[in-house]
Design a protein around this motif. Sequence first.
Motif, short mmCIF file in Angstrom:
data_model
loop_
_atom_site.label_atom_id
_atom_site.label_comp_id
_atom_site.label_asym_id
_atom_site.label_seq_id
_atom_site.Cartn_x
_atom_site.Cartn_y
_atom_site.Cartn_z
N TYR A 298 0.82 -1.29 0.09
CA TYR A 298 0.11 0.03 0.09
C TYR A 298 0.83 1.29 -0.14
N THR A 299 1.67 1.17 0.75
CA THR A 299 2.74 2.59 0.79
C THR A 299 3.75 2.40 -0.41
N ALA B 226 2.22 3.13 -3.69
CA ALA B 226 1.96 4.65 -3.98
C ALA B 226 3.30 5.39 -4.06
N LYS B 227 4.31 5.13 -3.45
CA LYS B 227 5.70 5.84 -3.53
C LYS B 227 6.82 4.90 -3.16
N ASP C 264 -6.42 9.32 2.06
CA ASP C 264 -5.41 8.79 2.24
C ASP C 264 -4.62 9.01 0.93
N ARG D 192 -2.07 7.76 -0.44
CA ARG D 192 -1.73 6.27 -0.94
C ARG D 192 -2.90 5.84 -1.80
N ARG D 193 -4.15 5.88 -1.18
CA ARG D 193 -5.29 5.15 -1.83
C ARG D 193 -5.59 6.07 -3.11
N ARG E 108 -3.54 7.76 -4.92
CA ARG E 108 -2.52 7.59 -6.17
C ARG E 108 -2.58 6.03 -6.69
#
Length: 181
Positions: A5-6, A9-10, A87, A89-90, A92
């Motif tokens: 998840y992290t 995203a990046k 969030d 991350r979500r 992205r």
Amino acid sequence: MTAAYTLYAKPGFAATTIERLCTEARISNRAFYECFGGREELLQALYERCVDEALTVISKAMQDAPARLDARISAGIATYIDFATSDWRRARIMHVEVRRSGDVLAASRQRAVESFARIVEDETQPFPRSAPFDRHLLALGLIGVLQELLIEWVLAEQPPSTDELVRAAVHIFHRSFSGLS
């Protein structure tokens, strides 16, 4: 899944290797492959989880809104934008990385678009059909608007506020569906 998840995203899906995922998650490569067939399958699981959660919160928000088309759609749009941006991350993963994965998630993405479009179509069904376009095509257009606005929010150096995103999407919806209400 938390590590993905992290990392997805990046630094992003393309830059995230199985080894990096396993190191971050503190699991062995073998343990990873016992759960997933590869990075793509893990991205699909994350994406589909986000979509399912989004569909649930949007449906509830629209059910709880007043029984007017503009109120229900406005509630759905605001809820979706809030859900996606609460969030980064979500947002992205759902709007940038899923596209960068290539054809890997094309079918999942298409199912998600159809599910969101079906919500719009179902909400507009009780209203007379006087719009000059097919309701399904208008719903797909609204989904595209939301996606592009959220991509701008994710990628812009100075992203617009979520209130600006909501106002723009609601305005476009009202202009597109004005013949229905």
